[in-house]
Design an enzyme around this catalytic site. Sequence first.
Site, PDB file in Angstrom:
ATOM      1  N   SER A  50       1.165  31.758 -22.964  1.00 44.27           N
ATOM      2  CA  SER A  50       2.162  31.708 -21.896  1.00 44.27           C
ATOM      3  C   SER A  50       1.518  31.921 -20.535  1.00 44.27           C
ATOM      4  O   SER A  50       2.162  31.698 -19.505  1.00 44.27           O
ATOM      5  CB  SER A  50       3.246  32.766 -22.127  1.00 44.27           C
ATOM      6  OG  SER A  50       2.675  34.042 -22.365  1.00 44.27           O
ATOM      7  N   GLU A 187      10.251  33.712 -33.250  1.00 43.99           N
ATOM      8  CA  GLU A 187      10.752  33.391 -31.909  1.00 43.99           C
ATOM      9  C   GLU A 187      12.008  32.531 -31.960  1.00 43.99           C
ATOM     10  O   GLU A 187      12.053  31.519 -32.660  1.00 43.99           O
ATOM     11  CB  GLU A 187       9.678  32.674 -31.082  1.00 43.99           C
ATOM     12  CG  GLU A 187      10.168  32.310 -29.686  1.00 43.99           C
ATOM     13  CD  GLU A 187       9.077  31.853 -28.739  1.00 43.99           C
ATOM     14  OE1 GLU A 187       9.404  31.505 -27.588  1.00 43.99           O
ATOM     15  OE2 GLU A 187       7.896  31.838 -29.145  1.00 43.99           O
TER      16      GLU A 187
END
Length: 274
Positions: A50, A187
């Site tokens: 990320s 997730e």
Amino acid sequence: MSVQSAIRRRTAPDIRARKNGDPIVMLTSYHAHTAALVDRYCDVILVGDSLGNVMHGFETTVPVTLDMMILQGRAVMRGSQQALVVVDMPFGSYEASKEQAFHSAARLLKETLCGAVKLEGGVKMAETIAFLSARGIPVMGHVGLTPQSINTLGSFRAQGREEGTWQPIEDDARAVAEAGAFSMVIEAVAEPLARRITETVAIPTIGIGASPACDGQVLVLEDMLGLSPRAPKFVRRYGELGPMIEAAIEGYARDVRSRAFPGPEHVYAMKPKS
């Protein structure tokens, strides 16, 4: 012996042993300074891909490279002392073969000194996870929404919210656990499914948009601090640093333009003659 060397850093087996125990606290970090802050309160620091979104402004994590992960992994290791540091394997560094995955993971461990790697995928990556685990590389799995697959998925939507869609995700989670991963991230998965996976797999689950029943939780640091302009539904803001930082920059710019900064206390006078 130095103070730093006397501090024992958490390991993958330590985290594995936390199944059904105290919740595992995990946050991302990409810098030495934030790693030092996160290290005081978290069991695991994730150097996530990320960083492509947060540090470089990419729309997805796909452009992130192995060298980028190594650079930031080194910084986080230097800034932390206690937490297990897990470094993401970026897109294109492990999918082609087990051997490619080993060489990439070995670089991450050798060049950053991190304690584990994380890779996305379930059934299709189980053989790779087993291959790495058998060769001394601790692996954290990642199932549910897998951001590196955005070009196939088409959007970052939650998984398992429709009837009949649970089985592939359950199969992925089971495959990751049985392949030898020491833990897995779940997730953006429907809460009942994440709860069920947590109850059925033998390794700790770490949720992000999953379930409070998971064995731990993870968020992107910048999201929970209010530094990201937009955050996913599953983020709770624990601070609003964005407006605070903007106000500080505005004040600095105002003082420079009005010559209020630097003041007498910020400059150096001549030394008195001896």
